[in-house]
Design an enzyme around this catalytic site. Structure first.
Site, PDB file in Angstrom:
ATOM      1  CG  HIS A   1      -0.673 -15.014   7.055  1.00 57.16           C
ATOM      2  ND1 HIS A   1       0.362 -15.706   7.733  1.00 57.16           N
ATOM      3  CD2 HIS A   1      -0.825 -15.568   6.001  1.00 57.16           C
ATOM      4  CE1 HIS A   1       0.930 -16.694   7.054  1.00 57.16           C
ATOM      5  NE2 HIS A   1       0.165 -16.486   5.930  1.00 57.16           N
TER       6      HIS A   1
ATOM      7  NE  ARG B   1       6.372 -10.280   0.816  1.00 58.43           N
ATOM      8  CZ  ARG B   1       6.940  -9.596  -0.147  1.00 58.43           C
ATOM      9  NH1 ARG B   1       6.251  -8.795  -1.083  1.00 58.43           N
ATOM     10  NH2 ARG B   1       8.389  -9.568  -0.424  1.00 58.43           N
TER      11      ARG B   1
ATOM     12  NE  ARG C   1      20.989  12.421  -3.727  1.00 65.38           N
ATOM     13  CZ  ARG C   1      19.943  12.160  -3.053  1.00 65.38           C
ATOM     14  NH1 ARG C   1      19.170  13.116  -2.252  1.00 65.38           N
ATOM     15  NH2 ARG C   1      19.517  10.821  -3.144  1.00 65.38           N
TER      16      ARG C   1
ATOM     17  N   PRO D   1       0.713  -1.147   0.078  1.00 70.71           N
ATOM     18  CG  PRO D   1      -0.348  -1.692   1.604  1.00 70.71           C
ATOM     19  CD  PRO D   1       0.335  -2.009   1.080  1.00 70.71           C
ATOM     20  CD  GLU D   2       3.237   2.986  -4.614  1.00 74.46           C
ATOM     21  OE1 GLU D   2       3.101   4.177  -4.643  1.00 74.46           O
ATOM     22  OE2 GLU D   2       3.296   2.127  -5.212  1.00 74.46           O
TER      23      GLU D   2
END
Length: 297
Positions: free
Chosen positions: A104, A127, A170, A2-3
Site C-alpha cells: 500500500h 485503508r 450543549r 494516529p492522533e
DNA sequence: CAAGCGACCTGACGGC
DNA sequence: TGCCGTCAGGTCGCTT
C-alpha cells in the site's frame, strides 16, 4: 489514526530528512487516496525545496519553496517510512509491519537531503483514509480543511475560558464535543477517553453541565483543559506510542505500549489509587468509549 | 443549528 | 483450513 501525539512523533522522525531537502521527483501508485490527489501533484513539487516540516492538529505541513504548503493527513492507517537508496529502513522512524511493507505504498518522495544524501520518504496507507493537498501559503488559514480547526491542545491557548463558549448550552456528551475538531484540534478516540479519566468526568455527561450559568468555565472545565494538555503532553513525551504498528528504533514492534488508564481495558480494574471501579466499554456515536463508572462522574 | 449515523477501505482476529 | 462477523487511530456528508 494516529492522533496528534502520533502525528507529532512522525513529524519528529521525518524532520531531519525532510527539512532543507530538495524533492527530486514524486512517484504515485494511484491518482487518489481518500480524495483525488491535487492536479499535477508530482510536477508541482519536483525540484522544489522543503523549507520546514510542521504540524497543525493531525496534519503534517511541509512548507514548499515558492509558497505552497503540502498538507498530509494520515487517516486511520497512514504511515511514513524513510528509505536509503539501498532500500533499507532508516532506524528510528516509522514503519509498517514487514508483510505490508510495499503493498500500500502510495506516494514516494525522492529527496536529496540538505547534506546531499539520497533518501526517499514513502507514504503507506492500507485503508486509504489519508489524503494530501497542496495549498497556497497565502490564505492557508481560509482553506476549508484548516479554517474551522479548533484550539491546539499543546499550548497555552487551551484553557477553560477558551472552551467555555463551545460547551455552554450543549447537550451533547463530553465525548462527542472533545472529538469535535472544530473545538479542540487533534484529539482522537484514545486520548479523549484518557483525558476524561484523568479529569474524573464521565464521557456521557452533557457538556453544558461544566459551564456556569453566566457562560464562564466552571472549575471542572478549567481542570479538564489542564488534564487534556497533560494527557497530550505525556503522550508526546512517550513517543505517541498508541499505534499498533509503531516500530521502535531497533525494529521491534510495539503494541499499545503506552500504558493507557482506560482505553482498551474493558473489565479491568480502574488504575486510580483507591478506586474499586472496573473499566467499562460503551458505544457513543458508533465508537468505543472506555471509562470508569465509579470515579468518572 | 445540533446530533446521530452510515459510508469510505483494508486487515486482523475470534468463533464456528 | 476457511468463512463470517466484528472491530480499528478519522472525518465527511446526509438525515433527523
Amino acid at each position: 489514526m494516529p492522533e496528534l501525539p502520533e502525528v507529532e512523533t512522525v513529524r519528529r522522525g521525518l524532520v531531519d530528512v525532510m527539512e532543507g531537502a530538495r524533492i527530486d521527483h514524486v512517484v504515485l501508485s494511484r491518482p487518489d487516496l481518500r480524495f483525488p490527489l491535487p492536479e499535477r501533484f508530482a510536477e508541482r513539487l519536483a525540484g522544489k525545496r522543503i523549507e520546514a516540516l510542521g504540524r497543525r492538529a493531525k496534519y503534517l505541513l511541509a512548507d514548499i519553496e515558492g509558497g505552497l504548503v503540502l498538507a498530509m493527513h494520515l487517516g486511520m492507517s497512514g504511515s511514513f517510512r524513510i528509505e536509503s537508496p539501498q532500500g533499507a529502513v532508516v532506524p528510528g522512524v516509522f514503519a509498517h509491519p514487514r508483510s505490508a511493507e510495499r503493498l500500500h505504498d502510495h506516494v514516494r518522495f525522492a529527496l536529496t537531503t540538505r547534506d546531499g544524501a539520497d533518501a526517499s520518504v514513502v507514504f503507506n496507507d492500507p485503508r486509504r483514509f489519508g489524503y494530501m493537498s497542496l495549498i497556497e501559503r497565502e490564505g492557508f488559514d481560509t482553506h476549508p480543511h484548516f479554517s474551522g480547526l479548533g484550539i491546539e491542545p499543546t499550548g497555552n491557548a487551551l484553557s477553560g475560558a477558551a472552551l467555555a463558549p463551545f460547551f455552554a448550552g450543549r447537550t451533547a456528551p463530553l465525548k462527542a464535543v472533545l472529538l469535535d475538531q472544530k473545538v479542540i484540534a487533534g484529539l482522537g478516540n484514545i486520548y479523549v477517553c484518557e483525558a476524561l479519566w484523568r479529569a474524573r468526568l464521565s464521557p456521557r455527561r452533557a457538556s453544558g453541565t461544566i459551564v456556569r450559568k453566566d457562560g464562564t468555565a466552571s472549575q471542572r472545565l478549567v481542570r479538564l483543559a489542564e488534564d487534556i494538555r497533560a494527557t497530550i503532553a505525556d503522550a508526546i513525551a512517550a513517543g505517541g506510542s498508541s499505534l499498533r504498528d509503531y516500530r521502535q528504533a531497533d525494529g521491534s514492534l510495539g503494541y499499545f505500549q503506552h500504558s493507557f488508564a482506560v482505553y482498551g481495558r474493558e473489565d479491568e480494574p480502574c488504575k486510580r489509587d483507591d478506586c474499586r471501579g472496573v473499566v467499562r466499554r460503551i458505544v457513543q456515536s458508533g465508537r468505543s468509549t472506555f471509562f470508569c463508572p465509579v470515579c468518572q462522574r
